[in-house]
Structure formats: structure tokens, C-alpha cells
Design a protein around this motif. Structure first.
Motif, PDB file in Angstrom:
ATOM      1  N   HIS A 159     -35.017 -36.597  67.342  1.00  0.00           N
ATOM      2  CA  HIS A 159     -35.482 -37.254  66.119  1.00  0.00           C
ATOM      3  C   HIS A 159     -34.303 -37.778  65.301  1.00  0.00           C
ATOM      4  N   THR A 160     -33.245 -36.966  65.175  1.00  0.00           N
ATOM      5  CA  THR A 160     -32.085 -37.412  64.389  1.00  0.00           C
ATOM      6  C   THR A 160     -31.356 -38.570  65.058  1.00  0.00           C
ATOM      7  N   ARG A 204     -38.149 -42.116  69.453  1.00  0.00           N
ATOM      8  CA  ARG A 204     -39.554 -41.767  69.279  1.00  0.00           C
ATOM      9  C   ARG A 204     -39.826 -40.583  70.183  1.00  0.00           C
ATOM     10  N   VAL A 205     -40.336 -39.492  69.608  1.00  0.00           N
ATOM     11  CA  VAL A 205     -40.472 -38.238  70.333  1.00  0.00           C
ATOM     12  C   VAL A 205     -41.936 -37.946  70.628  1.00  0.00           C
ATOM     13  N   ARG A 263     -30.491 -31.198  59.077  1.00  0.00           N
ATOM     14  CA  ARG A 263     -31.137 -32.017  60.108  1.00  0.00           C
ATOM     15  C   ARG A 263     -31.573 -31.197  61.317  1.00  0.00           C
ATOM     16  N   ARG A 308     -45.008 -30.773  65.068  1.00  0.00           N
ATOM     17  CA  ARG A 308     -45.027 -31.946  64.202  1.00  0.00           C
ATOM     18  C   ARG A 308     -43.999 -31.797  63.081  1.00  0.00           C
ATOM     19  N   GLY A 347     -40.430 -32.966  63.755  1.00  0.00           N
ATOM     20  CA  GLY A 347     -40.132 -34.395  63.807  1.00  0.00           C
ATOM     21  C   GLY A 347     -40.762 -35.127  64.971  1.00  0.00           C
ATOM     22  N   ALA A 348     -41.652 -34.475  65.718  1.00  0.00           N
ATOM     23  CA  ALA A 348     -42.315 -35.158  66.833  1.00  0.00           C
ATOM     24  C   ALA A 348     -43.246 -36.239  66.297  1.00  0.00           C
ATOM     25  N   ASP A 349     -43.225 -37.412  66.949  1.00  0.00           N
ATOM     26  CA  ASP A 349     -44.085 -38.524  66.546  1.00  0.00           C
ATOM     27  C   ASP A 349     -45.476 -38.424  67.158  1.00  0.00           C
ATOM     28  N   VAL A 376     -36.411 -31.535  70.153  1.00  0.00           N
ATOM     29  CA  VAL A 376     -37.210 -32.420  69.300  1.00  0.00           C
ATOM     30  C   VAL A 376     -36.414 -32.837  68.076  1.00  0.00           C
ATOM     31  N   GLN A 377     -35.778 -31.881  67.419  1.00  0.00           N
ATOM     32  CA  GLN A 377     -35.022 -32.198  66.206  1.00  0.00           C
ATOM     33  C   GLN A 377     -33.832 -33.114  66.505  1.00  0.00           C
ATOM     34  N   THR A 432     -38.027 -43.955  73.700  1.00  0.00           N
ATOM     35  CA  THR A 432     -39.091 -42.955  73.659  1.00  0.00           C
ATOM     36  C   THR A 432     -38.783 -41.862  74.667  1.00  0.00           C
TER      37      THR A 432
END
Length: 306
Positions: free
Chosen positions: A162-163, A167-168, A270, A181, A184-186, A158-159, A143
Motif C-alpha cells: 500500500h505504501t 493496488r492491493v 506507515r 481492510r 490498506g487493502a483495496d 499489505v501495508q 495490482t
């Protein structure tokens, strides 16, 4: 060629258009006809003061364009190649111009899936994000808290996190929640609603792009043994020892292999550079003013008039 030159340090008004000779590429360099240049906070910081650099100065490091000529001993690029890169950072880049000479170690081929504006945006900011995540040794399942996730560096971080399968958790203002969001942010933390340290705890990694009091406050959200990387301030070693974490500051450096990696990620969809505003090259002062508000989403790009 037209270039934006500063003869004194100060506000955006010191950026002035001048005619300069087209540069001649030296050994290991190519001449690039500039199609787009992105603007970073370091640009206006160097515009205000740059003690190590004699005047006059041509700012700018992030470039995308077309190879117009080859210097001696250049075999891996051809005239007509579309390229992008971060030129000579942290030395004088001279990218605020219609042409720039670029070391081949600082550039890569532009993915055809990106416009020149997008490719120029995916240079200093994206390299910074990638190098920060490498310094954090971020792995799948961990995380990470990323500060200022809607900004130039943050939206790439963030991207890229995520790739990697992390967990972001991202800090952002309420107006940028949907944008972050979509990257790709969780989980998104509205830092205006409550202090982020009251909303986050026990993370494996923190990437701080903000500095100021955000940096020392970030130590408390890390688990023991966690890692923090900062780009806008020097972490306090005593505070790191107190919390039992590793902390360091990094400065981005040119890397052709990492540019090639980013190009592949962009080609695969991506990583998507977000360009929020574009300005003609001769309105670079307006671009600086917009960036200095601190409210930019993604990146601001300059486009020389063809």
C-alpha cells in the motif's frame, strides 16, 4: 540465564526451560538482554525436525531488547541501546532466552514509537514481506494479490505494498475482512466463499505465503509478463513458462539496511505491527500450539519475565 531448549525433535512439549551460561559476544556482536521474541511458523517446523542442526537446540530468531555488552570491534552500538533484529537466520538463532548474542549486521535500533513486543514482531515476517516485494519489483499503480493477508507475513505485505502505491487485492477469511481492510487493502477476496481464481484476474504480481495448491492456482490470475513470489513452496517452472510469467521462491535473509527502513516506516506510522497474543517465555509451548492452528492474526510474541 533461562532458555528454552530442545533435546529431541517432536511436539511442543519438547521445549523445556533450562539454565544456560550468558553468551559472550564475539567480534562484531553485541549481547542483548531480551525483552521480546516473536514466533514464526519456521520455529515449529524446526522444532519438529532439523536434520542439519545437532541437538540440543535453542530456537528463535526474532528479538527486541537492550544492548548489555559489546564484543570486540563494535563501534556503532552502545550499551543501553534498544535494538531489534533477526539473529543468524537460517542458522541457530538462540533467541528463546533471557540473553542472546547478535551480529551487528542482523540488528538495528528499535524505533521509540514501538514497544519491544511490536519491534520483535517486525523482524522475520516484515523482512520477508519487504524482500518479496523487492523481488516482485512492485511499483506504484500495479495490482498485487497477497495471499493470507491477515497472517504474520501477509499483514506486513499489505501495508508495504500500500505504501508503494500499489493496488492491493488480499485473500482473507470473512472474520478477518475488517482487519485486512484496515491495513490498506483495496479489495478483499473471501477464499471460503469462492475460489480466489474465480474472483481475481489480470494482476501484475502475486505474493503467495500459503503454498500447497494455492501456488499453482495463482499462475492463472497473473497477466502475461507478471511476477509471482512464493515463500511456502517451489513454483513450477513449466507452469510459469506456460503462463508467460516469472516465478521464484525466496528465503528471507538478515539485512540491517532493511530493518532500518522498516523502523523508519514504523516511526512514521506507515507500518504497524499487529501483536495478537503474548506469552511468557516459559509458555513457549502454548505459543507454538496457538500458531500451529493456522488461525493467527498478525504475530504471537514471547516476553521473558523481567
Amino acid at each position: 540465564m533461562k532458555a528454552m531448549v530442545i533435546h529431541e525433535y517432536g511436539g511442543p512439549e519438547v521445549l523445556r526451560a533450562e539454565d544456560l551460561p550468558v553468551p559472550v559476544p564475539a567480534d562484531g556482536e553485541v549481547l542483548v538482554r531480551v525483552r521480546a521474541v516473536s514466533v514464526n511458523p519456521v520455529d515449529y517446523k524446526r522444532r519438529r525436525s532439523w536434520a542439519a542442526q545437532p541437538l540440543p537446540v535453542v530456537l528463535g530468531w526474532d528479538v527486541s531488547g537492550v544492548v548489555e555488552a559489546l564484543g570486540p570491534d563494535v563501534a556503532d552500538f552502545r550499551v543501553g541501546d534498544e535494538v531489534f533484529g533477526m539473529v543468524r537466520f537460517p542458522a541457530e538463532g538462540r533467541a528463546y532466552a533471557e540473553y542472546v548474542s547478535a551480529p551487528v549486521s542482523d540488528i538495528a535500533r528499535k524505533p521509540p514509537e514501538l514497544t519491544h513486543a511490536q519491534a520483535a514482531a517486525m523482524t522475520l515476517a516484515a523482512l520477508t514481506a519487504e524482500q518479496a516485494l523487492e523481488a516482485l519489483a512492485l511499483r506504484a499503480g500495479q495490482t498485487i494479490l497477497i495471499h493470507a493477508a491477515a497472517g504474520g507475513v501477509g499483514h506486513f505485505a499489505v501495508q508495504l505494498a500500500h505504501t508503494r502505491g500499489a493496488r492491493v487485492i488480499a485473500t482473507a477469511s470473512a472474520r478477518n475482512i475488517d482487519f485486512v481492510r484496515g491495513l490498506g487493502a483495496d479489495e478483499i477476496v473471501d477464499y471460503h466463499a469462492r475460489p480466489f481464481e474465480e474472483q481475481v484476474s489480470g494482476v501484475d504480481a502475486v505474493f503467495d505465503t500459503v503454498g500447497g495448491d494455492t501456488l499453482p492456482r495463482s499462475f492463472g490470475v497473473l497477466r502475461p509478463g507478471g511476477r509471482l513470489v512464493a515463500i511456502a513452496g517451489q513454483p513450477d517452472e513449466a507452469l510459469a513458462r506456460q503462463h508467460g510469467v516469472h516465478a521464484e521462491r525466496i528465503l528471507v535473509h538478515p539485512s540491517r539496511p532493511q530493518l532500518e527502513f522498516l523502523a523508519a516506516e514504523a516511526a512514521a506510522g506507515r507500518v504497524v505491527p499487529h501483536v495478537s497474543q503474548t506469552f511468557p517465555l516459559d509458555r513457549v509451548a502454548d505459543a507454538h500450539r496457538a500458531l500451529e492452528t493456522g488461525r493467527t492474526v498478525g504475530k504471537i510474541v514471547l516476553e521473558p519475565v523481567p
